[in-house]
Design an enzyme around this catalytic site. Sequence first.
Site, PDB file in Angstrom:
ATOM      1  CG  PHE A   1      -2.271   8.494  -2.696  1.00  0.00           C
ATOM      2  CD1 PHE A   1      -2.718   8.448  -4.025  1.00  0.00           C
ATOM      3  CD2 PHE A   1      -1.156   7.735  -2.357  1.00  0.00           C
ATOM      4  CE1 PHE A   1      -2.061   7.670  -4.969  1.00  0.00           C
ATOM      5  CE2 PHE A   1      -0.496   6.961  -3.296  1.00  0.00           C
ATOM      6  CZ  PHE A   1      -0.950   6.927  -4.603  1.00  0.00           C
TER       7      PHE A   1
ATOM      8  CE  LYS B   1      -3.133  10.626   8.911  1.00  0.00           C
ATOM      9  NZ  LYS B   1      -2.472  11.015   7.642  1.00  0.00           N
TER      10      LYS B   1
ATOM     11  CB  SER C   1       3.121   1.795   2.020  1.00  0.00           C
ATOM     12  OG  SER C   1       3.472   2.411   3.242  1.00  0.00           O
TER      13      SER C   1
ATOM     14  CB  CYS D   1      -4.538  -2.155  -2.711  1.00  0.00           C
ATOM     15  SG  CYS D   1      -6.249  -2.513  -2.351  1.00  0.00           S
TER      16      CYS D   1
ATOM     17  CD  GLU E   1       1.503  -1.382  -3.990  1.00  0.00           C
ATOM     18  OE1 GLU E   1       2.147  -1.078  -2.966  1.00  0.00           O
ATOM     19  OE2 GLU E   1       0.277  -1.506  -4.022  1.00  0.00           O
TER      20      GLU E   1
HETATM   21  P1  NAD Z   1       1.306   5.433   2.926  1.00  0.00           P
HETATM   22  O1  NAD Z   1       1.655   4.241   3.744  1.00  0.00           O
HETATM   23  O2  NAD Z   1       2.391   6.304   2.463  1.00  0.00           O
HETATM   24  O3  NAD Z   1       0.317   6.397   3.748  1.00  0.00           O
HETATM   25  C1  NAD Z   1      -0.893   5.896   4.298  1.00  0.00           C
HETATM   26  C2  NAD Z   1      -1.270   6.741   5.504  1.00  0.00           C
HETATM   27  O4  NAD Z   1      -0.275   6.598   6.517  1.00  0.00           O
HETATM   28  C3  NAD Z   1      -1.377   8.243   5.218  1.00  0.00           C
HETATM   29  O5  NAD Z   1      -2.506   8.740   5.908  1.00  0.00           O
HETATM   30  C4  NAD Z   1      -0.085   8.806   5.789  1.00  0.00           C
HETATM   31  O6  NAD Z   1      -0.228  10.147   6.222  1.00  0.00           O
HETATM   32  C5  NAD Z   1       0.182   7.879   6.961  1.00  0.00           C
HETATM   33  N1  NAD Z   1       1.607   7.736   7.295  1.00  0.00           N
HETATM   34  C6  NAD Z   1       2.653   7.667   6.421  1.00  0.00           C
HETATM   35  N2  NAD Z   1       3.813   7.495   7.088  1.00  0.00           N
HETATM   36  C7  NAD Z   1       3.499   7.451   8.408  1.00  0.00           C
HETATM   37  C8  NAD Z   1       4.264   7.264   9.601  1.00  0.00           C
HETATM   38  N3  NAD Z   1       5.590   7.122   9.575  1.00  0.00           N
HETATM   39  N4  NAD Z   1       3.618   7.263  10.770  1.00  0.00           N
HETATM   40  C9  NAD Z   1       2.276   7.419  10.831  1.00  0.00           C
HETATM   41  N5  NAD Z   1       1.491   7.596   9.742  1.00  0.00           N
HETATM   42  C10 NAD Z   1       2.091   7.599   8.542  1.00  0.00           C
HETATM   43  O7  NAD Z   1       0.405   4.885   1.724  1.00  0.00           O
HETATM   44  P2  NAD Z   1      -0.145   5.695   0.447  1.00  0.00           P
HETATM   45  O8  NAD Z   1       1.001   5.977  -0.446  1.00  0.00           O
HETATM   46  O9  NAD Z   1      -1.035   6.807   0.874  1.00  0.00           O
HETATM   47  O10 NAD Z   1      -1.100   4.592  -0.202  1.00  0.00           O
HETATM   48  C11 NAD Z   1      -0.694   3.696  -1.193  1.00  0.00           C
HETATM   49  C12 NAD Z   1      -0.520   2.316  -0.620  1.00  0.00           C
HETATM   50  O11 NAD Z   1      -1.742   1.900  -0.008  1.00  0.00           O
HETATM   51  C13 NAD Z   1      -0.199   1.261  -1.656  1.00  0.00           C
HETATM   52  O12 NAD Z   1       0.831   0.445  -1.170  1.00  0.00           O
HETATM   53  C14 NAD Z   1      -1.495   0.471  -1.770  1.00  0.00           C
HETATM   54  O13 NAD Z   1      -1.336  -0.872  -2.171  1.00  0.00           O
HETATM   55  C15 NAD Z   1      -2.000   0.552  -0.369  1.00  0.00           C
HETATM   56  N6  NAD Z   1      -3.427   0.284  -0.287  1.00  0.00           N
HETATM   57  C16 NAD Z   1      -3.813  -0.892   0.255  1.00  0.00           C
HETATM   58  C17 NAD Z   1      -5.166  -1.222   0.318  1.00  0.00           C
HETATM   59  C18 NAD Z   1      -5.588  -2.546   0.894  1.00  0.00           C
HETATM   60  O14 NAD Z   1      -6.767  -2.707   1.156  1.00  0.00           O
HETATM   61  N7  NAD Z   1      -4.686  -3.493   1.092  1.00  0.00           N
HETATM   62  C19 NAD Z   1      -6.114  -0.324  -0.179  1.00  0.00           C
HETATM   63  C20 NAD Z   1      -5.684   0.898  -0.711  1.00  0.00           C
HETATM   64  C21 NAD Z   1      -4.324   1.185  -0.752  1.00  0.00           C
END
Ligand code: NAD
Length: 484
Positions: free
Chosen positions: A151, A175, A228, A283, A384
């Site tokens: 997000f 997606k 995450s 991140c 985090e």
């Molecule tokens: P999230 O893991 O909750 O969701 C990410 C994506 O995964 C979304 O599209 C969501 O719909 C999907 N998703 C969630 N649960 C799922 C499941 N059980 N099965 C399949 N798909 C699923 O992450 P978020 O809250 O959207 O993003 C924040 C996180 O992203 C933070 O931890 C941040 O550090 C990380 N992030 C990392 C980077 C990097 O390059 N390392 C960059 C940006 C964000």
Amino acid sequence: MTVEVVKNYINGRWVESKSKKTQDVFNPATGEVIAKTPMSTAEEAEAAIAAAKAAFERWRRTPVFTRVRHLNRIRAAFEDNFEELSKILTMEQGKIIDEARGEYRRTIENIECATSIPSLQMGYNTEDIAAGIDEMVIKQPLGVFFCVAPFNFPGMVPTWFWPFAVGTGNTYIVKPSPQVPLSQVKQFEIIDELGLPKGVLNLVHGGSEVVNAMIESPDTVGMSFVGSTRVGKLLYQKCAEQGKRAQSQSGAKNFLTVMPDCNLESTVAALLTSFYGCTGQRCLAGGVILAVGDIHEPLKQALVEGAKRLKVGNGLEEGVQMGPLASKGGMEHVLKCIDEGLKEGADLIVDGRGIEVPEHPSGYFVGPCIFDKVTPEMYIAQEEIFGPVINIIQVKDLDEAIDIIHANRYGNASSVFTSSGKTAREYQYRVKAGNIGINIGVAAPIATFPFSGMKDSFFGDLHGQGQDAVDFFCESKVVISRWF
Ligand code: NAD
């Protein structure tokens, strides 16, 4: 006002999802519902996969310069719509308009970088590896790839991947996070006008049902995940079980070490941007400050003054320096982390809870916060927070700082602030993190560099962006030839 359910974009057409399940999309500055995301079904994911699969053979045979010409048109159209794209981003995500513009600058740079694919993808030849025998490597596209995006950067993150995938001859499905679908909808509306062949790029909204369908389909070849650590690791394992390529850029806790010989004024400015920029939802955001020796006291005072000066509000309003958290859930998580810090005995010297933004009483605002007297085992030093909270740990020297960094499970980014080249060199040499900043608070690699990450911040080997992305999306085939 009627609130629309956003559509999927499959095989060059906008289609309504048949799913009855939707998720509300909020403007985080006002708390208003501005759209709904359909939680699309597995069948809808399969329709996108089928379209991408059908488009693949023809697309891979399309000359590379023609493919790249499409990327160039998309880049130019994003540039033409720059302000509108940035505003939509702020409206659904909350970050201030200048941060949204910055995100779109990077988005366009990613596409721009992928227009170098004619050079990046070229193989190499070696003549006469034995008498009259030549050897070469050709890099071929593999098929249908997809990304699962977070997000916090709804405009940019998919462009770490799809321009490189599509430029090298693969076809693709994006997606987005169901929390922020509108930036991608707008991007696809622009792309729809530009004559890209049907099925090459598709957009499917939803959650785990569509992601699982894409992982389990025999017709997809790989996934790029950003989000995450919990989900990233799980999806990486699922892809591995299916024998698919995967890269999971995951969560972070970034340690920023401040040495006594730093330039205090510019260090403080960089730290404030690192912790409070994008309301801490990056991140690469600062997670913990490791203040070495005597720098602790003057640094703390300067940070407190800086934090108190920040103007918090609706990111669309000029002069606002920090926006809301992107969701109510995100705000509650930040408040819970602050409670945890207090319970564990850290000293909350700047308290941003309960900040009032009178024009927007329903926005998800938390003001800048600073915890002092943090210790390495505390929750706020380990995990985090993803919000505007500075945590300060005082340490005696660089060795102690590096020990603390290495005891943490993440390894996304780390920075040192110093005027000693020797200290900086030692830091970059020893610290186990994928992106190292030297007098830089947010070590964000530009499009030609891999977006790196280590330990629990990354699962895989090749990263997003640049040459790594080209290699991720291509299979190297070796051809050894002799002619009689
Ligand atoms: P999230 O893991 O909750 O969701 C990410 C994506 O995964 C979304 O599209 C969501 O719909 C999907 N998703 C969630 N649960 C799922 C499941 N059980 N099965 C399949 N798909 C699923 O992450 P978020 O809250 O959207 O993003 C924040 C996180 O992203 C933070 O931890 C941040 O550090 C990380 N992030 C990392 C980077 C990097 O390059 N390392 C960059 C940006 C964000």
